[in-house]
Motif scaffolding. Structure first.
Motif, mmCIF file in Angstrom:
data_model
loop_
_atom_site.group_PDB
_atom_site.id
_atom_site.type_symbol
_atom_site.label_atom_id
_atom_site.label_comp_id
_atom_site.label_asym_id
_atom_site.label_seq_id
_atom_site.Cartn_x
_atom_site.Cartn_y
_atom_site.Cartn_z
ATOM 1 N N GLY A 65 0.826 -1.212 0.000
ATOM 2 C CA GLY A 65 0.000 0.000 0.000
ATOM 3 C C GLY A 65 0.853 1.251 0.000
ATOM 4 O O GLY A 65 0.591 2.183 0.746
ATOM 5 N N ASN A 66 1.883 1.281 -0.859
ATOM 6 C CA ASN A 66 2.794 2.425 -0.797
ATOM 7 C C ASN A 66 2.585 3.431 -1.931
ATOM 8 O O ASN A 66 3.374 4.347 -2.111
ATOM 9 C CB ASN A 66 4.243 1.946 -0.746
ATOM 10 C CG ASN A 66 4.547 0.932 -1.832
ATOM 11 O OD1 ASN A 66 3.864 0.918 -2.861
ATOM 12 N ND2 ASN A 66 5.539 0.103 -1.622
ATOM 13 N N ILE A 67 1.513 3.222 -2.717
ATOM 14 C CA ILE A 67 1.155 4.245 -3.706
ATOM 15 C C ILE A 67 -0.335 4.543 -3.574
ATOM 16 O O ILE A 67 -1.073 3.790 -2.943
ATOM 17 C CB ILE A 67 1.425 3.765 -5.161
ATOM 18 C CG1 ILE A 67 0.680 2.450 -5.409
ATOM 19 C CG2 ILE A 67 2.902 3.626 -5.435
ATOM 20 C CD1 ILE A 67 0.553 2.094 -6.868
ATOM 21 N N PHE A 68 -0.755 5.648 -4.178
ATOM 22 C CA PHE A 68 -2.183 5.934 -4.263
ATOM 23 C C PHE A 68 -2.650 5.428 -5.634
ATOM 24 O O PHE A 68 -2.411 6.085 -6.651
ATOM 25 C CB PHE A 68 -2.429 7.440 -4.150
ATOM 26 C CG PHE A 68 -1.975 8.022 -2.848
ATOM 27 C CD1 PHE A 68 -2.590 7.670 -1.661
ATOM 28 C CD2 PHE A 68 -0.936 8.939 -2.805
ATOM 29 C CE1 PHE A 68 -2.168 8.206 -0.450
ATOM 30 C CE2 PHE A 68 -0.509 9.491 -1.606
ATOM 31 C CZ PHE A 68 -1.127 9.121 -0.429
ATOM 32 N N PRO A 69 -3.304 4.265 -5.682
ATOM 33 C CA PRO A 69 -3.546 3.624 -6.975
ATOM 34 C C PRO A 69 -4.408 4.432 -7.945
ATOM 35 O O PRO A 69 -4.188 4.382 -9.143
ATOM 36 C CB PRO A 69 -4.229 2.303 -6.608
ATOM 37 C CG PRO A 69 -4.548 2.360 -5.166
ATOM 38 C CD PRO A 69 -3.746 3.454 -4.549
ATOM 39 N N SER A 70 -5.369 5.197 -7.453
ATOM 40 C CA SER A 70 -6.247 5.884 -8.409
ATOM 41 C C SER A 70 -5.679 7.234 -8.846
ATOM 42 O O SER A 70 -6.177 7.850 -9.779
ATOM 43 C CB SER A 70 -7.662 6.033 -7.841
ATOM 44 O OG SER A 70 -7.703 7.094 -6.934
ATOM 45 N N LEU A 71 -4.617 7.685 -8.192
ATOM 46 C CA LEU A 71 -3.975 8.921 -8.635
ATOM 47 C C LEU A 71 -2.989 8.606 -9.755
ATOM 48 O O LEU A 71 -2.416 7.525 -9.782
ATOM 49 C CB LEU A 71 -3.237 9.589 -7.469
ATOM 50 C CG LEU A 71 -4.035 10.611 -6.657
ATOM 51 C CD1 LEU A 71 -5.265 9.973 -6.053
ATOM 52 C CD2 LEU A 71 -3.189 11.247 -5.579
ATOM 53 N N THR A 72 -2.798 9.561 -10.640
ATOM 54 C CA THR A 72 -1.821 9.320 -11.698
ATOM 55 C C THR A 72 -0.423 9.289 -11.096
ATOM 56 O O THR A 72 -0.221 9.697 -9.947
ATOM 57 C CB THR A 72 -1.843 10.432 -12.761
ATOM 58 O OG1 THR A 72 -1.414 11.649 -12.153
ATOM 59 C CG2 THR A 72 -3.236 10.625 -13.343
ATOM 60 N N LYS B 240 8.045 9.003 -5.071
ATOM 61 C CA LYS B 240 7.168 9.796 -4.224
ATOM 62 C C LYS B 240 7.890 10.155 -2.925
ATOM 63 O O LYS B 240 7.861 11.310 -2.481
ATOM 64 C CB LYS B 240 5.909 8.966 -3.934
ATOM 65 C CG LYS B 240 4.963 9.536 -2.944
ATOM 66 C CD LYS B 240 3.762 8.597 -2.833
ATOM 67 C CE LYS B 240 3.059 8.801 -1.520
ATOM 68 N NZ LYS B 240 3.865 8.450 -0.347
ATOM 69 N N GLU C 244 0.543 12.687 -10.034
ATOM 70 C CA GLU C 244 -0.145 13.112 -8.812
ATOM 71 C C GLU C 244 0.449 12.435 -7.582
ATOM 72 O O GLU C 244 0.564 13.045 -6.515
ATOM 73 C CB GLU C 244 -1.642 12.804 -8.918
ATOM 74 C CG GLU C 244 -2.370 13.765 -9.839
ATOM 75 C CD GLU C 244 -3.783 13.327 -10.180
ATOM 76 O OE1 GLU C 244 -4.560 14.160 -10.645
ATOM 77 O OE2 GLU C 244 -4.118 12.135 -9.995
ATOM 78 N N GLU D 241 3.451 14.346 -6.820
ATOM 79 C CA GLU D 241 3.071 15.642 -6.230
ATOM 80 C C GLU D 241 2.686 15.491 -4.767
ATOM 81 O O GLU D 241 3.021 16.323 -3.926
ATOM 82 C CB GLU D 241 1.872 16.232 -6.976
ATOM 83 C CG GLU D 241 2.221 16.891 -8.286
ATOM 84 C CD GLU D 241 0.960 17.323 -9.016
ATOM 85 O OE1 GLU D 241 0.042 17.879 -8.380
ATOM 86 O OE2 GLU D 241 0.878 17.069 -10.231
ATOM 87 N N MET D 242 1.949 14.408 -4.469
ATOM 88 C CA MET D 242 1.568 14.186 -3.081
ATOM 89 C C MET D 242 2.808 13.959 -2.224
ATOM 90 O O MET D 242 2.855 14.353 -1.063
ATOM 91 C CB MET D 242 0.616 12.987 -2.972
ATOM 92 C CG MET D 242 -0.795 13.277 -3.429
ATOM 93 S SD MET D 242 -1.592 14.585 -2.474
ATOM 94 C CE MET D 242 -1.669 15.884 -3.662
ATOM 95 N N GLY D 243 3.804 13.308 -2.816
ATOM 96 C CA GLY D 243 5.057 13.122 -2.092
ATOM 97 C C GLY D 243 5.646 14.451 -1.661
ATOM 98 O O GLY D 243 6.311 14.544 -0.642
#
Ligand SMILES: Nc1ncnc2c1ncn2[C@@H]1O[C@H](COP(=O)(O)OP(=O)(O)O)[C@@H](O)[C@H]1O
Ligand SMILES: [Mg+2]
Lengths: 260, 301
Positions: A87-94, A147, A97, A100-102
């Protein structure tokens, strides 16, 4: 210079104590690897740095300052970045993105850093408008690392970055880790692929049952017979070698023991 | 054909737009705060009463003035009330198990309703009195002008939601937190700010949906509760946590409800209009049984 230090850390989840006095440290410029059987508390040790469990004893020091039990959103702001095992990425974000969240806690312009990350991980540039969840395992791991690197952290914590990857991607990830490190970021990494990981490590720790068992330079551990028997069989089932006597651990043994 | 569009399809779109606006808040609250907010219908009702009060105070009678001036003010006031409610009731429960939050929202639903009924009384009111003009198109099509404004307004608001979620930092952080609250925290995302943004979005849209419904029908203390089920159905149909899914789900359910009483076979309505409300329920159950993640692959319960 000591960047990160765990000093006799004790803690766990709820009433279950998992870490019974774990000590380790990472100096500037180092790659430090933690190995050990499943359930030894390797991930828990990382979470301890990141304020994800309550430590009852011991201390976590960043640049000599105590950050024991600091909540994760603050630990990030101190310049520690952590890539969890799952669970180390946001799957629905590109992809973009995610990067960017990083940089969420940055207040300055992160665009130059974004370009550096794309240079470090060229495949991500092509896929930057794709949802990260649609990428292959290896590329997701790149997103996760990229990220974390957006913050230009003081130290990067990686929990089993090669888990579930094919040997080819595994090699790429280890190369990347080396690259990140040579660009100046110290790394503390948990790994199941102990041999490869120790190969690129400056130092390593073996954790068993929530306690330090061995420590030494990557080479020391690779050469140590006991460590070899326990963990360098190359496999996930390294936990209980006696149960299956004919397994890889036994096969590799002669080479290791010859050196010891 | 014209009859079908004028009396079934277009009213379905009107209803669907209202459901869609409401469902966005429900789905975002579920995605980000992780609970089914039973008080969402009451937020809507409260927004309507705030708007009704402003109409009385200002004496505005024109639909445009109500929608363009009073509705935004009501939205802001509703948002303020909801942020206070969050601070007083939900914030202390932030780390509690989901069921506690659901029950708290249920309690709030009853509390807000009681306050509304106590303050404004239970008799029906109207927000937009008098006979409303219709819009004629190509001889065949004729829609009440208010319906055109409702659909237009809803589209505009949905575009605003899209804009915020796609192009702003806080909007992206909302989607990130909906993906994984744990990782959002590890990433240093200011989760409290995201929670506030979620309430702002949900409450604002709920108020707008309520005012649209009130403009179309009447003002009633049970109006929000009555459309809570279709809004939940829309959120589930679209995929829980998925704002675009909620929009699509809302429209589908609104249209399905209206079309269910069209005389598809023979002369009489296919389904007695009295059973309209059952449609949303039926769709919700069907989705939960056959495709619990909804159309847009949301979270499953
Ligand atoms: N969130 C949790 N709650 C309770 N127990 C946990 C949790 N995470 C891990 N554990 C337990 O802690 C022990 C160590 O786990 P972990 O640190 O994940 O081991 P590993 O060395 O394989 O990374 C295991 O016995 C595991 O079951
Ligand atoms: Mg682990």
């Amino acid at each position: 210079m000591r960047v990160l230090e765990l000093d006799s850390v004790v803690g766990g989840y709820g009433d279950t104590q998992i870490l019974h006095g774990v000590s380790m440290h990472v100096d500037a410029g180092e790659i430090v690897v933690i190995i050990g059987p499943n359930g030894a508390g390797k991930s828990t040790a990382m979470k301890a740095v990141f304020g994800l469990l309550k430590l009852t004893e011991g201390a976590v020091l960043l640049d000599g300052q105590a950050i024991t039990n600091t909540p994760p959103e603050q630990v990030v702001r101190h310049g520690v970045c952590y890539v969890p095992q799952t669970g180390n990425i946001f799957p629905s974000l590109t992809v973009e993105e995610n990067l960017e969240m990083g940089a969420f806690v940055r207040t300055d312009d992160f665009k130059p850093r974004l370009n550096e990350i794309y240079q470090m991980f060229p495949p991500l540039l092509e896929k930057r408008q794709q949802p990260a969840g649609t990428l292959s395992g290896g590329q997701r791991q790149m997103v996760a690392m990229g990220k974390a690197l957006m913050l230009e952290p003081k130290i990067l914590l990686l929990d089993e970055p090669t888990a579930g990857l094919s040997p080819k991607f595994r090699g790429e990830i280890f190369e990347t880790v080396k690259k990140i490190n040579s660009a100046g970021t110290p790394i503390l990494m948990v790994e199941q692929n102990a041999k490869q990981a120790l190969g690129i490590a400056d130092r390593g720790y073996v954790l068993v049952d929530g306690k330090n068992r061995f420590e030494g330079t990557g080479q020391d551990l690779l050469d140590d017979r006991e460590v070899a028997e326990m963990f360098l069989g190359g496999g996930k089932q390294s936990e209980e070698p006696p149960a299956k006597p004919s397994k890889p651990a036994a096969k590799k043994q002669p080479r290791k023991s010859g050196k010891t | 054909m014209a009859e079908f569009i004028n009396f079934y399809l277009f009213p379905g779109l009107v209803l669907g737009s209202i459901y869609a606006l409401g469902a966005i808040g429900i789905t975002m609250t579920f995605g980000i705060l992780r609970f089914a907010n039973f008080a969402h219908g009451e937020t809507m009702t409260l927004g309507v009463y705030i708007a009704w009060t402003l109409v009385q105070l200002t004496g505005f009678k024109s639909m445009l003035a109500i929608l363009l001036v009073l509705m935004p003010i009501s939205m802001m006031l509703t948002i303020m009330v909801v942020l206070l409610i969050d601070k007083a009731f939900y914030k202390p429960l932030r780390a509690s198990p989901v069921i506690i939050l659901v029950i708290a929202s249920f309690g709030l639903m009853l509390m807000i309703r009681s306050v509304t009924q106590f303050s404004w009384g239970v008799q029906l009111k109207t927000i937009l009195p008098g006979i409303q003009p219709r819009m004629q198109l190509l001889d065949f099509f004729s829609f009440p002008l208010k319906h055109v404004f409702i659909v237009g307004g809803a589209l505009l608001l949905m575009y605003a939601v899209h804009y915020v979620l796609t192009y702003t930092k806080i909007g992206k952080a909302m989607r990130a937190m909906s993906d994984s609250p744990e990782l959002a925290r590890l990433t240093g995302i200011n989760t409290e700010k995201v929670v506030m943004a979620t309430w702002v979005m949900g409450a604002g849209l709920a108020c707008a949906a309520g005012v649209f419904l009130a403009v179309d029908t009447q003002v009633d203390t049970m109006m929000g509760f009555k459309i809570l089920l279709p809004m939940f159905a829309a959120a589930i149909l679209g995929g829980v946590g998925k704002p675009y899914g909620a929009m699509a789900g809302g429209v589908v359910i609104g249209v399905a409800e209206e079309l269910s009483s069209y005389h598809w076979i023979g002369d009489g309505p296919l389904l007695d209009p009295g059973y309209k409300q059952g449609i949303a329920f039926a769709i919700m159950i069907a989705i939960l049984v056959w495709r619990p993640t909804g159309l847009f692959k949301g979270k499953s319960f």
